[in-house]
Scaffold this active site. Sequence first.
Site, mmCIF file in Angstrom:
data_model
loop_
_atom_site.group_PDB
_atom_site.id
_atom_site.type_symbol
_atom_site.label_atom_id
_atom_site.label_comp_id
_atom_site.label_asym_id
_atom_site.label_seq_id
_atom_site.Cartn_x
_atom_site.Cartn_y
_atom_site.Cartn_z
ATOM 1 N N HIS A 268 0.862 -1.194 0.000
ATOM 2 C CA HIS A 268 0.000 0.000 0.000
ATOM 3 C C HIS A 268 0.893 1.238 0.000
ATOM 4 O O HIS A 268 1.705 1.400 -0.881
ATOM 5 C CB HIS A 268 -0.940 -0.086 1.202
ATOM 6 N N HIS A 307 -2.386 -2.158 -9.690
ATOM 7 C CA HIS A 307 -3.344 -1.491 -8.815
ATOM 8 C C HIS A 307 -4.634 -2.307 -8.824
ATOM 9 O O HIS A 307 -5.027 -2.850 -9.836
ATOM 10 C CB HIS A 307 -3.646 -0.068 -9.323
ATOM 11 N N ASP A 363 2.857 5.417 -6.633
ATOM 12 C CA ASP A 363 4.092 5.268 -5.853
ATOM 13 C C ASP A 363 5.334 5.144 -6.716
ATOM 14 O O ASP A 363 6.449 5.215 -6.189
ATOM 15 C CB ASP A 363 3.972 4.036 -4.951
HETATM 16 C C1 SDX Z 1 -1.380 2.258 -3.400
HETATM 17 O O1 SDX Z 1 -6.133 1.048 -3.332
HETATM 18 C C2 SDX Z 1 -5.585 2.181 -3.512
HETATM 19 O O2 SDX Z 1 -6.187 3.081 -4.007
HETATM 20 C C3 SDX Z 1 -4.165 2.325 -3.045
HETATM 21 C C4 SDX Z 1 -3.476 3.603 -3.467
HETATM 22 C C5 SDX Z 1 -4.070 4.783 -2.751
HETATM 23 O O3 SDX Z 1 -3.981 5.905 -3.268
HETATM 24 O O4 SDX Z 1 -4.508 4.590 -1.567
HETATM 25 O O5 SDX Z 1 -3.621 3.808 -4.868
HETATM 26 C C6 SDX Z 1 -1.991 3.594 -3.127
HETATM 27 O O6 SDX Z 1 -1.333 1.448 -2.507
HETATM 28 C C7 SDX Z 1 -0.861 1.959 -4.792
HETATM 29 C C8 SDX Z 1 -0.330 0.486 -4.903
HETATM 30 C C9 SDX Z 1 1.111 0.471 -4.364
HETATM 31 N N1 SDX Z 1 1.595 -0.915 -4.269
HETATM 32 C C10 SDX Z 1 2.549 -1.387 -5.068
HETATM 33 O O7 SDX Z 1 3.038 -0.753 -6.010
HETATM 34 C C11 SDX Z 1 3.016 -2.803 -4.725
HETATM 35 C C12 SDX Z 1 3.152 -3.619 -6.015
HETATM 36 N N2 SDX Z 1 1.788 -3.818 -6.545
HETATM 37 C C13 SDX Z 1 1.182 -5.128 -6.242
HETATM 38 O O8 SDX Z 1 1.447 -5.589 -4.944
HETATM 39 C C14 SDX Z 1 -0.298 -5.163 -6.669
HETATM 40 O O9 SDX Z 1 -0.366 -4.675 -7.945
HETATM 41 C C15 SDX Z 1 -1.335 -4.468 -5.827
HETATM 42 C C16 SDX Z 1 -1.311 -4.889 -4.410
HETATM 43 C C17 SDX Z 1 -1.176 -2.985 -5.893
HETATM 44 C C18 SDX Z 1 -2.713 -4.832 -6.415
HETATM 45 O O10 SDX Z 1 -2.829 -6.189 -6.276
HETATM 46 P P1 SDX Z 1 -4.171 -6.969 -6.710
HETATM 47 O O11 SDX Z 1 -5.209 -6.065 -7.220
HETATM 48 O O12 SDX Z 1 -4.537 -7.861 -5.587
HETATM 49 O O13 SDX Z 1 -3.664 -7.762 -7.966
HETATM 50 P P2 SDX Z 1 -3.175 -9.212 -7.879
HETATM 51 O O14 SDX Z 1 -2.208 -9.357 -6.740
HETATM 52 O O15 SDX Z 1 -4.361 -10.099 -7.918
HETATM 53 O O16 SDX Z 1 -2.316 -9.354 -9.235
HETATM 54 C C19 SDX Z 1 -2.913 -9.767 -10.441
HETATM 55 C C20 SDX Z 1 -1.766 -10.442 -11.190
HETATM 56 C C21 SDX Z 1 -1.080 -11.543 -10.381
HETATM 57 O O17 SDX Z 1 -0.509 -12.429 -11.336
HETATM 58 P P3 SDX Z 1 -1.267 -13.868 -11.555
HETATM 59 O O18 SDX Z 1 -1.052 -14.623 -10.252
HETATM 60 O O19 SDX Z 1 -2.718 -13.558 -11.814
HETATM 61 O O20 SDX Z 1 -0.546 -14.484 -12.728
HETATM 62 O O21 SDX Z 1 -0.726 -9.477 -11.431
HETATM 63 C C22 SDX Z 1 0.472 -9.847 -10.734
HETATM 64 C C23 SDX Z 1 0.055 -10.850 -9.670
HETATM 65 O O22 SDX Z 1 1.138 -11.734 -9.390
HETATM 66 N N3 SDX Z 1 0.995 -8.598 -10.165
HETATM 67 C C24 SDX Z 1 2.271 -8.245 -10.200
HETATM 68 C C25 SDX Z 1 2.317 -6.969 -9.610
HETATM 69 N N4 SDX Z 1 1.080 -6.600 -9.219
HETATM 70 C C26 SDX Z 1 0.262 -7.631 -9.557
HETATM 71 N N5 SDX Z 1 3.369 -8.888 -10.682
HETATM 72 C C27 SDX Z 1 4.543 -8.200 -10.571
HETATM 73 N N6 SDX Z 1 4.669 -6.959 -10.010
HETATM 74 C C28 SDX Z 1 3.577 -6.334 -9.529
HETATM 75 N N7 SDX Z 1 3.705 -5.105 -8.979
#
Ligand code: SDX
Length: 428
Positions: A268, A307, A363
């Site tokens: 997050h 996201h 971020d």
């Molecule tokens: C913020 O919600 C908000 O609004 C938050 C925010 C705000 O203003 O409050 O916008 C601020 O928190 C932004 C997000 C910051 N976090 C990161 O950058 C951390 C890296 N991102 C991931 O952890 C992820 O993308 C999330 C947590 C942000 C979202 O995750 P989801 O929606 O649960 O997506 P998911 O984990 O189900 O991923 C879908 C697929 C998966 O692959 P498969 O298993 O389906 O093959 O995408 C992959 C994931 O493995 N994936 C990534 C990835 N993010 C998702 N693979 C590599 N790198 C990534 N960053």
Amino acid sequence: MSKDTVTITDNRTGKTYELPITNDTINAIDLRQIKVNPDDFGMLSYDPAFKNTASTESTITYIDGDKGILRYRGYPIEQLAEDSNYLEVAYLILNGELPTETAYAEWEYEILHHTFVHENIKRFMQHFRYDAHPMGMFIATVAAMSTFYPECRNIADPHNREIQIMRLIAKVPTVAAFSYRHIRGLPYVYPDNDLSYAGNFLNMLDKMTEVNYKPNPVLERALDVLFILHADHEQNCGTAAMRVIGSSQADPYTAMAGAAAALFGPLHGGANEKVLRMLLEIGDVKNVPAFMEGVKNRERLLMGFGHRVYKNYDPRAKIIKRIADEVFEVKGRNPLLDVALELERIALEDDFFVERNLYPNVDFYSGIIYQAMGFPISMFPVLFAIPRTVGWLAQWQEMLADPAQKIARPRQVYLGYDERDFVPMANR
Ligand code: SDX
């Protein structure tokens, strides 16, 4: 004539149920009609991490993840970043309308004249370890502030809520700056109420022996726009925590400490800190291909990408990239930008990322700017928490005013043991 209903047939019993549709949702409680036996509890919806569950109705922030749209109270984030300032946006988010000139002057005066914290709060902070993580200090100090304003627990009084909201918005930059000065081993700097919200924050961070600190106007404006971009984001993890804790009628300081704790998580608001550490680890553009192979092999995440809602470019990331150029003009170009741009270039082309809609989020570029501005990486989540304070508090207010809300208490699907008898130790 089409009706705003959905008809569900339970094939276990052959019964059909017609459920009303409101705002393109069904009310989950209506599922409880669906039973096999009359004395059944009734059907639940199952939605781990609430991926497809609306927990509230809201009029504060609108996001369209497919189109990359973000609006506060209907105003596009691009226009607010260009034409407004953080305190005006904070007023908008809290009150639902842009302030008149008089209302803004009163609001700004109130905020800029409540920036001091009790001396005991300063002494409380001085007892953290010399190298305590500033976000840990921030969370603990916000919680401790509830003990300095015991009347804050009277959350039923609207005027009392307004006073606590104004105090929190006014004081979080002071607490944040004190945590920064603490880890730098420098004396804490008191607020200068003649400066702007962002300018005073820079003053409390950077003032040394000069009598009157003068913030660099480019950095002051860049910080103010970054605050606008981070002010609210509908039902994200931290805001959901604020609403859940607030639903038990906890005071706003205690609830906000919980929201900030959720924001601290690396998935997050802690992601901006992880992005910088990732870029430093990659170090050079030539190491990017190998790193991206590691991401595609699931060895690690590409921090700052992806996201839950945006399946397009996070509109905030676009604006932040523009701010980066303005900051680099003043502070010099951050060499990590080349690594970031190469990561983005590959991610926008490579099927692994394209198929998963992984675009830069808020971020990804913010950390590069904060580092160029001289902030230590550990301060990045704190820089997110300062502006998000108004979003948490506006959402908290909306939750308290919503007659449909009660204390949050999700259900579960129990898959554990059925009843069994205790086994004495000697027989195990
Ligand atoms: C913020 O919600 C908000 O609004 C938050 C925010 C705000 O203003 O409050 O916008 C601020 O928190 C932004 C997000 C910051 N976090 C990161 O950058 C951390 C890296 N991102 C991931 O952890 C992820 O993308 C999330 C947590 C942000 C979202 O995750 P989801 O929606 O649960 O997506 P998911 O984990 O189900 O991923 C879908 C697929 C998966 O692959 P498969 O298993 O389906 O093959 O995408 C992959 C994931 O493995 N994936 C990534 C990835 N993010 C998702 N693979 C590599 N790198 C990534 N960053």
